[in-house]
Design a protein around this motif. Structure first.
Motif, mmCIF file in Angstrom:
data_model
loop_
_atom_site.group_PDB
_atom_site.id
_atom_site.type_symbol
_atom_site.label_atom_id
_atom_site.label_comp_id
_atom_site.label_asym_id
_atom_site.label_seq_id
_atom_site.Cartn_x
_atom_site.Cartn_y
_atom_site.Cartn_z
ATOM 1 N N PHE A 156 85.275 32.425 16.474
ATOM 2 C CA PHE A 156 84.236 33.369 16.047
ATOM 3 C C PHE A 156 83.094 33.399 17.060
ATOM 4 O O PHE A 156 82.628 34.488 17.456
ATOM 5 C CB PHE A 156 83.693 32.967 14.670
ATOM 6 C CG PHE A 156 82.363 33.583 14.350
ATOM 7 C CD1 PHE A 156 82.275 34.922 14.001
ATOM 8 C CD2 PHE A 156 81.198 32.832 14.424
ATOM 9 C CE1 PHE A 156 81.045 35.499 13.719
ATOM 10 C CE2 PHE A 156 79.965 33.397 14.145
ATOM 11 C CZ PHE A 156 79.888 34.739 13.788
ATOM 12 N N VAL A 157 82.629 32.239 17.474
ATOM 13 C CA VAL A 157 81.512 32.162 18.438
ATOM 14 C C VAL A 157 81.883 32.852 19.740
ATOM 15 O O VAL A 157 81.106 33.647 20.298
ATOM 16 C CB VAL A 157 81.116 30.692 18.694
ATOM 17 C CG1 VAL A 157 80.096 30.613 19.832
ATOM 18 C CG2 VAL A 157 80.556 30.062 17.425
ATOM 19 N N LEU A 158 83.083 32.553 20.249
ATOM 20 C CA LEU A 158 83.527 33.144 21.510
ATOM 21 C C LEU A 158 83.626 34.668 21.403
ATOM 22 O O LEU A 158 83.106 35.394 22.258
ATOM 23 C CB LEU A 158 84.893 32.576 21.909
ATOM 24 C CG LEU A 158 85.575 33.265 23.109
ATOM 25 C CD1 LEU A 158 84.792 33.008 24.386
ATOM 26 C CD2 LEU A 158 87.014 32.787 23.252
ATOM 27 N N ILE A 159 84.294 35.145 20.360
ATOM 28 C CA ILE A 159 84.499 36.581 20.196
ATOM 29 C C ILE A 159 83.164 37.304 20.057
ATOM 30 O O ILE A 159 82.917 38.324 20.721
ATOM 31 C CB ILE A 159 85.384 36.872 18.967
ATOM 32 C CG1 ILE A 159 86.804 36.350 19.202
ATOM 33 C CG2 ILE A 159 85.408 38.358 18.654
ATOM 34 C CD1 ILE A 159 87.653 36.348 17.951
ATOM 35 N N PHE A 160 82.305 36.783 19.209
ATOM 36 C CA PHE A 160 81.032 37.448 18.946
ATOM 37 C C PHE A 160 80.152 37.501 20.196
ATOM 38 O O PHE A 160 79.654 38.566 20.573
ATOM 39 C CB PHE A 160 80.281 36.751 17.815
ATOM 40 C CG PHE A 160 78.889 37.274 17.618
ATOM 41 C CD1 PHE A 160 78.687 38.597 17.251
ATOM 42 C CD2 PHE A 160 77.785 36.457 17.816
ATOM 43 C CE1 PHE A 160 77.394 39.103 17.082
ATOM 44 C CE2 PHE A 160 76.504 36.946 17.648
ATOM 45 C CZ PHE A 160 76.305 38.274 17.276
ATOM 46 N N LEU A 161 79.958 36.353 20.829
ATOM 47 C CA LEU A 161 79.085 36.323 22.004
ATOM 48 C C LEU A 161 79.651 37.164 23.140
ATOM 49 O O LEU A 161 78.913 37.904 23.804
ATOM 50 C CB LEU A 161 78.878 34.880 22.477
ATOM 51 C CG LEU A 161 78.050 33.989 21.545
ATOM 52 C CD1 LEU A 161 77.926 32.584 22.134
ATOM 53 C CD2 LEU A 161 76.664 34.584 21.310
ATOM 54 N N ASN A 162 80.961 37.066 23.364
ATOM 55 C CA ASN A 162 81.588 37.821 24.444
ATOM 56 C C ASN A 162 81.421 39.335 24.230
ATOM 57 O O ASN A 162 80.961 40.053 25.126
ATOM 58 C CB ASN A 162 83.069 37.477 24.533
ATOM 59 C CG ASN A 162 83.779 38.250 25.631
ATOM 60 O OD1 ASN A 162 83.529 38.059 26.822
ATOM 61 N ND2 ASN A 162 84.677 39.134 25.244
ATOM 62 N N ASN A 163 81.775 39.799 23.036
ATOM 63 C CA ASN A 163 81.712 41.231 22.766
ATOM 64 C C ASN A 163 80.286 41.754 22.666
ATOM 65 O O ASN A 163 79.963 42.821 23.206
ATOM 66 C CB ASN A 163 82.469 41.569 21.478
ATOM 67 C CG ASN A 163 83.969 41.455 21.640
ATOM 68 O OD1 ASN A 163 84.483 41.498 22.748
ATOM 69 N ND2 ASN A 163 84.673 41.294 20.542
ATOM 70 N N ALA A 164 79.432 41.020 21.966
ATOM 71 C CA ALA A 164 78.052 41.479 21.758
ATOM 72 C C ALA A 164 77.276 41.531 23.066
ATOM 73 O O ALA A 164 76.617 42.529 23.371
ATOM 74 C CB ALA A 164 77.342 40.578 20.746
ATOM 75 N N ILE A 165 77.353 40.446 23.847
ATOM 76 C CA ILE A 165 76.603 40.412 25.109
ATOM 77 C C ILE A 165 77.108 41.479 26.067
ATOM 78 O O ILE A 165 76.325 42.233 26.662
ATOM 79 C CB ILE A 165 76.690 39.011 25.747
ATOM 80 C CG1 ILE A 165 75.931 37.995 24.893
ATOM 81 C CG2 ILE A 165 76.127 39.035 27.168
ATOM 82 C CD1 ILE A 165 76.089 36.565 25.346
ATOM 83 N N VAL A 173 75.148 44.712 17.801
ATOM 84 C CA VAL A 173 75.244 43.278 17.495
ATOM 85 C C VAL A 173 75.698 43.063 16.048
ATOM 86 O O VAL A 173 76.575 42.232 15.780
ATOM 87 C CB VAL A 173 73.898 42.575 17.754
ATOM 88 C CG1 VAL A 173 73.915 41.153 17.205
ATOM 89 C CG2 VAL A 173 73.587 42.558 19.252
ATOM 90 N N ILE A 174 75.109 43.815 15.108
ATOM 91 C CA ILE A 174 75.454 43.638 13.693
ATOM 92 C C ILE A 174 76.916 44.002 13.439
ATOM 93 O O ILE A 174 77.654 43.263 12.773
ATOM 94 C CB ILE A 174 74.528 44.483 12.796
ATOM 95 C CG1 ILE A 174 73.103 43.918 12.830
ATOM 96 C CG2 ILE A 174 75.043 44.514 11.356
ATOM 97 C CD1 ILE A 174 72.080 44.766 12.099
ATOM 98 N N LEU A 175 77.348 45.135 13.964
ATOM 99 C CA LEU A 175 78.728 45.579 13.739
ATOM 100 C C LEU A 175 79.737 44.640 14.400
ATOM 101 O O LEU A 175 80.793 44.345 13.827
ATOM 102 C CB LEU A 175 78.911 47.003 14.248
ATOM 103 C CG LEU A 175 78.216 48.089 13.413
ATOM 104 C CD1 LEU A 175 78.301 49.435 14.102
ATOM 105 C CD2 LEU A 175 78.819 48.164 12.010
ATOM 106 N N LEU A 176 79.408 44.164 15.603
ATOM 107 C CA LEU A 176 80.315 43.234 16.284
ATOM 108 C C LEU A 176 80.308 41.862 15.617
ATOM 109 O O LEU A 176 81.282 41.121 15.724
ATOM 110 C CB LEU A 176 79.950 43.128 17.762
ATOM 111 C CG LEU A 176 80.278 44.377 18.584
ATOM 112 C CD1 LEU A 176 79.858 44.196 20.038
ATOM 113 C CD2 LEU A 176 81.773 44.713 18.509
ATOM 114 N N LEU A 177 79.224 41.527 14.928
ATOM 115 C CA LEU A 177 79.192 40.300 14.131
ATOM 116 C C LEU A 177 80.215 40.390 13.000
ATOM 117 O O LEU A 177 80.996 39.460 12.780
ATOM 118 C CB LEU A 177 77.793 40.082 13.558
ATOM 119 C CG LEU A 177 77.636 38.894 12.587
ATOM 120 C CD1 LEU A 177 77.928 37.579 13.301
ATOM 121 C CD2 LEU A 177 76.233 38.879 11.986
#
Length: 203
Positions: free
Chosen positions: A67-76, A183-187
């Motif tokens: 979850f951390v990897l996917i979220f940070l990678n996509n959001a950033i 950020v919210i949607l990718l979360l």
């Protein structure tokens, strides 16, 4: 934070949305139908993820780290790609093409009869949110890139038209609600991918 100006501006962006969808679709086709021609590049992109994925799978809580990897990678990446559009729109265009080709290539590797299963289990649950959000980010990056080109032309050949500089300023004012929305949607997409998608894939 008022989202209405951003949602209203989406109507003005319809042509850019159409363009990014078409480019993504064509890139997907290239990755799918010509995987051998581009396999070296595509395999290189995928190979870069393997060490991280192996580390996550070996951890005590792989779903959390996934979850951390996917979220940070996509959001950033998605937020940054909007602003890198100011560099003539090159990087947003590359991101659309690369993501489309990689997705097409990955699906082309599936054995007969399993592609639909991979789409339904491994892509659709989170991709229905993730892919449109990334494409919207790329569309705004391309918009900024085109405005930079337009601004350069207006400096070289002054014309009585809407100033590209003012339009860039207007778009940049919209990047705050746009970035928050991304950020919210990718979360949510990351939560789905690290839970529901993870569970479906490992059935």
């Amino acid at each position: 934070m008022n989202l209405r100006p951003l949602l209203t501006h989406f109507k003005e962006m319809k042509h850019y949305f159409i363009v990014v969808v078409l480019v993504f679709g064509f890139s997907f086709y290239l990755g799918w139908a010509n995987s051998g021609q581009y396999s070296h590049f595509l395999e290189g992109q995928l190979a870069g993820l393997k060490p991280t994925i192996n580390t996550i799978n070996a951890s005590d809580n792989p779903q959390l780290w996934l979850f951390v990897l996917i979220f940070l990678n996509n959001a950033i990446k998605s937020v940054v790609i909007v602003f890198t559009g100011l560099l003539l729109g090159i990087l947003p265009l590359f991101m659309i093409i690369a993501n489309g080709m990689i997705l097409g290539y990955v699906l082309s590797l599936q054995t007969n009869g399993s592609t639909l299963t991979v789409v339904l289990k491994g892509i659709l649950p989170h991709g229905i949110i993730e892919i449109p959000v990334i494409l919207i980010a790329c569309a705004y990056g391309l918009k900024l890139g085109m405005l930079v080109w337009k601004m350069g032309l207006q400096v070289a050949v002054p014309i009585e038209k809407k100033s590209a500089r003012l339009e860039i300023r207007r778009i940049l004012q919209l990047t705050k609600p746009l970035s928050v929305g991304i950020v919210i949607l990718l979360l949510f997409a990351a939560i789905i991918e690290s839970t529901l998608t993870y569970w479906l894939v490992h059935l």
